[in-house]
Design a protein around this motif. Sequence first.
Motif, mmCIF file in Angstrom:
data_model
loop_
_atom_site.group_PDB
_atom_site.id
_atom_site.type_symbol
_atom_site.label_atom_id
_atom_site.label_comp_id
_atom_site.label_asym_id
_atom_site.label_seq_id
_atom_site.Cartn_x
_atom_site.Cartn_y
_atom_site.Cartn_z
ATOM 1 N N ILE A 105 -4.281 -0.352 9.583
ATOM 2 C CA ILE A 105 -4.006 -1.311 8.499
ATOM 3 C C ILE A 105 -2.984 -2.348 8.950
ATOM 4 O O ILE A 105 -3.116 -3.546 8.654
ATOM 5 N N ALA A 162 -7.907 4.220 6.036
ATOM 6 C CA ALA A 162 -7.731 2.806 6.350
ATOM 7 C C ALA A 162 -8.937 1.972 5.933
ATOM 8 O O ALA A 162 -8.783 0.874 5.373
ATOM 9 N N LEU A 201 -8.643 -1.116 3.280
ATOM 10 C CA LEU A 201 -8.951 -2.489 3.685
ATOM 11 C C LEU A 201 -10.094 -3.061 2.852
ATOM 12 O O LEU A 201 -10.091 -4.249 2.496
ATOM 13 N N CYS A 261 0.861 -1.177 0.000
ATOM 14 C CA CYS A 261 0.000 0.000 0.000
ATOM 15 C C CYS A 261 0.897 1.226 0.000
ATOM 16 O O CYS A 261 1.804 1.324 0.830
ATOM 17 N N THR A 269 -1.371 5.694 3.467
ATOM 18 C CA THR A 269 -2.594 5.169 4.079
ATOM 19 C C THR A 269 -3.592 6.295 4.357
ATOM 20 O O THR A 269 -3.897 6.609 5.509
#
Length: 254
Positions: free
Chosen positions: A68, A35, A39, A29, A32
């Motif tokens: 994450i 999150a 996900l 990833c 971020t």
Amino acid sequence: MSITVHQFPCLSDNYGFLVRDDASGLAACIDTPDAAVILRELNALGWKLDLILNTHWHPDHAGGNAEIKAATGAHVIGPAEVERIGQAPDRIVAGGDIVALGETRFEVIESGGHTLGHVAYYAPAGDVAFVGDTLFALGCGRLFEGTPQQMWDSLQRLAELPDDTKVYCAHEYTASNARFALSVDDAPALKARAGDIFAARERGEWTVPTTIGLEKATNPFLRAPALAGRMGLSGAPDHEAFAAIRAAKDSFKG
């Protein structure tokens, strides 16, 4: 050796990026920003997240690290400044380092200026670069922490990548950047590109990724030396011409 890049919108104008090394099936990833969205995308793809690669410490780039990591067990890799959000990376990297994702090798490029420790990640095998908030389509990041000289040097490192390198920047700022670019540059290539950008955004289309070659040809921040005369800085050092364009953008109201 190949990689797959999955791009998706996050927050108000961020992009999220998931990168899969096709040989091993491992994924990374890039930053971020959200999150929950990241996900969700991982689950939909069925990818196994191995790494989180942070470009810099700002919350819309590193704020989802802890959630994450807890959900996936991924290792966080990034510059030391990421510790400013409350947790140090599992591995600290700087310009010149190499990060392995399965068989894919990412070269870490020093790209400070937006923040002091900002880095970019370049995968030669996939001809892709993830540049965070250093270089944008027709723009560059604000200098929140660094100097014009530092940012200019960072942009030159990115400009040295092959022209066909796909550049994944972290925000959809391109239409606004195009309006500013037209205020300081009247090059035909820029005018044509700006028209395409405005039309694409009217259709709801993304303008990311771009390429190094396209940015070198039309981005006013990379074209600063050629625009020095228009800024009243003929003969000035390149970073001073860049600084003048950056200051003009900071106050631009168009």
